[in-house]
Design a protein around this motif. Structure first.
Motif, PDB file in Angstrom:
ATOM      1  N   SER A 131      -2.432   4.777   4.582  1.00 19.61           N
ATOM      2  CA  SER A 131      -2.703   5.765   5.657  1.00 19.61           C
ATOM      3  C   SER A 131      -4.100   5.369   6.552  1.00 19.61           C
ATOM      4  O   SER A 131      -4.223   5.730   7.455  1.00 19.61           O
ATOM      5  CB  SER A 131      -3.004   7.022   5.106  1.00 19.61           C
ATOM      6  OG  SER A 131      -4.000   7.387   4.334  1.00 19.61           O
ATOM      7  N   LEU A 132      -4.760   4.388   5.962  1.00 23.08           N
ATOM      8  CA  LEU A 132      -6.000   3.741   6.183  1.00 23.08           C
ATOM      9  C   LEU A 132      -5.974   2.561   7.054  1.00 23.08           C
ATOM     10  O   LEU A 132      -6.820   1.890   7.649  1.00 23.08           O
ATOM     11  CB  LEU A 132      -7.064   3.672   5.409  1.00 23.08           C
ATOM     12  CG  LEU A 132      -7.343   4.828   4.368  1.00 23.08           C
ATOM     13  CD1 LEU A 132      -8.529   4.574   3.520  1.00 23.08           C
ATOM     14  CD2 LEU A 132      -8.150   5.908   5.262  1.00 23.08           C
ATOM     15  N   GLU A 133      -4.546   2.381   7.131  1.00 24.95           N
ATOM     16  CA  GLU A 133      -4.311   0.770   7.833  1.00 24.95           C
ATOM     17  C   GLU A 133      -4.573   0.538   9.272  1.00 24.95           C
ATOM     18  O   GLU A 133      -5.501  -0.606   9.659  1.00 24.95           O
ATOM     19  CB  GLU A 133      -2.746   0.432   7.755  1.00 24.95           C
ATOM     20  CG  GLU A 133      -2.239  -0.934   8.463  1.00 24.95           C
ATOM     21  CD  GLU A 133      -0.814  -1.049   8.112  1.00 24.95           C
ATOM     22  OE1 GLU A 133      -0.631  -2.228   8.576  1.00 24.95           O
ATOM     23  OE2 GLU A 133      -0.120  -0.051   7.915  1.00 24.95           O
ATOM     24  N   ALA A 134      -4.541   1.642  10.252  1.00 23.40           N
ATOM     25  CA  ALA A 134      -4.977   1.680  11.464  1.00 23.40           C
ATOM     26  C   ALA A 134      -6.396   1.720  11.736  1.00 23.40           C
ATOM     27  O   ALA A 134      -6.969   1.089  12.362  1.00 23.40           O
ATOM     28  CB  ALA A 134      -4.257   2.960  12.502  1.00 23.40           C
ATOM     29  N   THR A 135      -7.083   2.297  10.784  1.00 27.32           N
ATOM     30  CA  THR A 135      -8.608   2.503  10.709  1.00 27.32           C
ATOM     31  C   THR A 135      -9.270   1.287  10.331  1.00 27.32           C
ATOM     32  O   THR A 135     -10.215   0.716  11.011  1.00 27.32           O
ATOM     33  CB  THR A 135      -9.174   3.967   9.780  1.00 27.32           C
ATOM     34  OG1 THR A 135      -8.485   5.063  10.284  1.00 27.32           O
ATOM     35  CG2 THR A 135     -10.497   3.810   9.741  1.00 27.32           C
ATOM     36  N   PRO A 174       0.875  -1.032  -0.021  1.00 29.21           N
ATOM     37  CA  PRO A 174       0.076   0.032   0.064  1.00 29.21           C
ATOM     38  C   PRO A 174       0.950   1.409  -0.006  1.00 29.21           C
ATOM     39  O   PRO A 174       1.969   1.218   0.484  1.00 29.21           O
ATOM     40  CB  PRO A 174      -0.926  -0.125   1.344  1.00 29.21           C
ATOM     41  CG  PRO A 174       0.056  -1.125   2.151  1.00 29.21           C
ATOM     42  CD  PRO A 174       0.483  -1.994   1.223  1.00 29.21           C
ATOM     43  N   SER A 175       0.324   2.304  -0.397  1.00 31.81           N
ATOM     44  CA  SER A 175       1.093   3.679  -0.581  1.00 31.81           C
ATOM     45  C   SER A 175       0.603   4.297   0.614  1.00 31.81           C
ATOM     46  O   SER A 175      -0.489   4.486   1.033  1.00 31.81           O
ATOM     47  CB  SER A 175       0.400   4.371  -1.687  1.00 31.81           C
ATOM     48  OG  SER A 175       0.995   5.693  -1.684  1.00 31.81           O
ATOM     49  N   GLU A 201      -1.030   7.913  -2.881  1.00 31.55           N
ATOM     50  CA  GLU A 201      -1.214   7.549  -4.503  1.00 31.55           C
ATOM     51  C   GLU A 201      -1.993   6.424  -4.653  1.00 31.55           C
ATOM     52  O   GLU A 201      -1.852   5.373  -3.807  1.00 31.55           O
ATOM     53  CB  GLU A 201       0.157   7.325  -4.828  1.00 31.55           C
ATOM     54  CG  GLU A 201       1.174   8.583  -4.737  1.00 31.55           C
ATOM     55  CD  GLU A 201       2.482   8.260  -5.577  1.00 31.55           C
ATOM     56  OE1 GLU A 201       2.757   6.863  -5.738  1.00 31.55           O
ATOM     57  OE2 GLU A 201       3.360   8.936  -5.630  1.00 31.55           O
ATOM     58  N   ALA A 202      -2.956   6.599  -5.521  1.00 31.81           N
ATOM     59  CA  ALA A 202      -3.907   5.156  -5.923  1.00 31.81           C
ATOM     60  C   ALA A 202      -3.185   4.260  -6.674  1.00 31.81           C
ATOM     61  O   ALA A 202      -3.947   3.113  -7.027  1.00 31.81           O
ATOM     62  CB  ALA A 202      -5.111   5.934  -6.276  1.00 31.81           C
ATOM     63  N   PHE A 203      -2.268   4.755  -7.590  1.00 31.84           N
ATOM     64  CA  PHE A 203      -1.529   3.706  -8.475  1.00 31.84           C
ATOM     65  C   PHE A 203      -0.191   3.570  -8.204  1.00 31.84           C
ATOM     66  O   PHE A 203       0.552   4.833  -8.068  1.00 31.84           O
ATOM     67  CB  PHE A 203      -1.801   4.162 -10.112  1.00 31.84           C
ATOM     68  CG  PHE A 203      -3.441   3.953 -10.328  1.00 31.84           C
ATOM     69  CD1 PHE A 203      -3.714   2.566 -10.725  1.00 31.84           C
ATOM     70  CD2 PHE A 203      -4.515   4.925 -10.087  1.00 31.84           C
ATOM     71  CE1 PHE A 203      -5.210   2.704 -11.131  1.00 31.84           C
ATOM     72  CE2 PHE A 203      -5.647   4.704 -10.213  1.00 31.84           C
ATOM     73  CZ  PHE A 203      -6.295   3.619 -10.863  1.00 31.84           C
ATOM     74  N   THR A 204       0.415   2.642  -8.862  1.00 29.91           N
ATOM     75  CA  THR A 204       1.943   2.303  -9.048  1.00 29.91           C
ATOM     76  C   THR A 204       1.962   1.984 -10.493  1.00 29.91           C
ATOM     77  O   THR A 204       1.176   1.399 -10.989  1.00 29.91           O
ATOM     78  CB  THR A 204       2.603   1.463  -7.913  1.00 29.91           C
ATOM     79  OG1 THR A 204       3.925   1.634  -8.031  1.00 29.91           O
ATOM     80  CG2 THR A 204       2.041  -0.047  -8.350  1.00 29.91           C
ATOM     81  N   SER A 205       3.237   2.343 -11.207  1.00 29.66           N
ATOM     82  CA  SER A 205       3.533   1.945 -12.267  1.00 29.66           C
ATOM     83  C   SER A 205       4.562   0.844 -12.475  1.00 29.66           C
ATOM     84  O   SER A 205       5.551   1.069 -11.913  1.00 29.66           O
ATOM     85  CB  SER A 205       4.090   3.416 -13.200  1.00 29.66           C
ATOM     86  OG  SER A 205       3.048   4.177 -13.105  1.00 29.66           O
ATOM     87  N   VAL A 206       4.638  -0.040 -13.192  1.00 30.25           N
ATOM     88  CA  VAL A 206       5.415  -1.188 -13.813  1.00 30.25           C
ATOM     89  C   VAL A 206       5.793  -0.778 -15.250  1.00 30.25           C
ATOM     90  O   VAL A 206       4.839  -0.776 -16.038  1.00 30.25           O
ATOM     91  CB  VAL A 206       4.794  -2.496 -13.594  1.00 30.25           C
ATOM     92  CG1 VAL A 206       5.536  -3.587 -14.030  1.00 30.25           C
ATOM     93  CG2 VAL A 206       4.196  -2.487 -11.930  1.00 30.25           C
ATOM     94  N   ASP A 207       7.020  -0.734 -15.568  1.00 26.66           N
ATOM     95  CA  ASP A 207       7.586  -0.426 -16.867  1.00 26.66           C
ATOM     96  C   ASP A 207       7.777  -1.780 -17.461  1.00 26.66           C
ATOM     97  O   ASP A 207       8.632  -2.655 -17.222  1.00 26.66           O
ATOM     98  CB  ASP A 207       8.769   0.217 -16.727  1.00 26.66           C
ATOM     99  CG  ASP A 207       8.407   1.816 -16.368  1.00 26.66           C
ATOM    100  OD1 ASP A 207       7.411   2.372 -16.812  1.00 26.66           O
ATOM    101  OD2 ASP A 207       9.579   2.433 -15.901  1.00 26.66           O
TER     102      ASP A 207
END
Length: 246
Positions: A216-220, A144-145, A149-155
């Motif tokens: 950032s929502l991990e604890a919630t 998780p970011s 960020e909602a996306f990560t890029s893979v080349d």
């Protein structure tokens, strides 16, 4: 008499060697022409985690019966392929694949590594001028970011196009094209020397966006899950006590 026969045999042997050398040089010249004129293009199809990478190989000039073709895909750890899916597709299309390592379909991206696929197009007579190979790939789950960020890029890099012929083994004759050792066939019984086409300047990597979770929502999320679990256990225990369920 023996001297005459010896001279004749020596002359025939020399002529045969010259003819064979000339034929090998002709094959090397034709192979070098293919290496110089052939090209590769790549297209990414479909959306989401499940995509298709379509590779088009333009073989120029046509009419070379003795040439062998190999595509080498080097995949990053952010994606994977399903070996069983590839095997089923190989039976439906004119190509076969060889993996350099075992593929674990369940491992997340940060706990695995990249891998290589060797794609061997098959044809009965002359290789077609255009070869199309469609490889289905699947995005792995990423960490998780924590920066929103909602996306990560893979080349995804374009595959290497390798060519060879049994009649040309002189590396000097194929310069400046690099010689590469790779499996001769999909059976992976021996290694052969292949020659790689020169890099195409206009052929850069394709960026594959993959959605990731919000760290950032991990604890919630963990707290909510724990709270729901406790409430559910209490409600289930109360129901069992009320109805004397053992």
């Amino acid at each position: 008499m023996y001297l005459i026969l010896f001279s004749v045999f020596a002359c025939l042997s020399t002529c045969h060697g010259v003819v064979e050398k000339d034929e090998n040089q002709d094959h090397c010249d034709l192979l070098k022409q293919w290496l110089k004129s052939s090209s590769v293009s790549v297209e990414l199809r479909k959306n989401g985690f499940h995509r298709e990478v379509v590779t088009t190989v333009d073989l120029r000039p046509g009419g070379m019966r003795f040439v062998k073709v190999l595509l080498v895909h080097r995949w990053p750890r952010g994606v994977y392929v399903d070996p069983f899916q590839l095997a089923s597709l190989s039976g439906q299309h004119n190509w076969q694949t060889l993996l350099d390592s075992a593929i674990d379909l369940e491992v997340p991206a940060h706990k695995t590594s990249g891998f290589v696929i060797y794609v061997y197009p098959s044809y009965d007579a002359l290789p077609p001028t255009l070869l199309k190979v469609t490889v289905p790939i699947h995005g792995r789950y990423h960490e998780p970011s924590f920066v929103g960020e909602a996306f990560t890029s893979v080349d995804l890099e374009a595959p290497d196009l390798l060519l060879r012929t049994d009649n040309c083994t002189e590396v000097k004759s194929i310069m400046p094209h690099a010689a590469v050792d790779a499996p001769c066939t999909v059976n992976n019984l021996s290694t052969c020397q292949w020659f790689q086409i020169q890099c195409q300047k206009d052929l850069g990597p394709i960026s594959l966006p993959i959605p990731v979770g919000d760290g950032s929502l991990e604890a919630t999320i963990c707290g909510s899950t724990l709270l729901v679990t406790i409430i559910s256990c209490m409600a289930l225990s109360k129901h069992m006590w009320k109805h004397r369920i053992i």
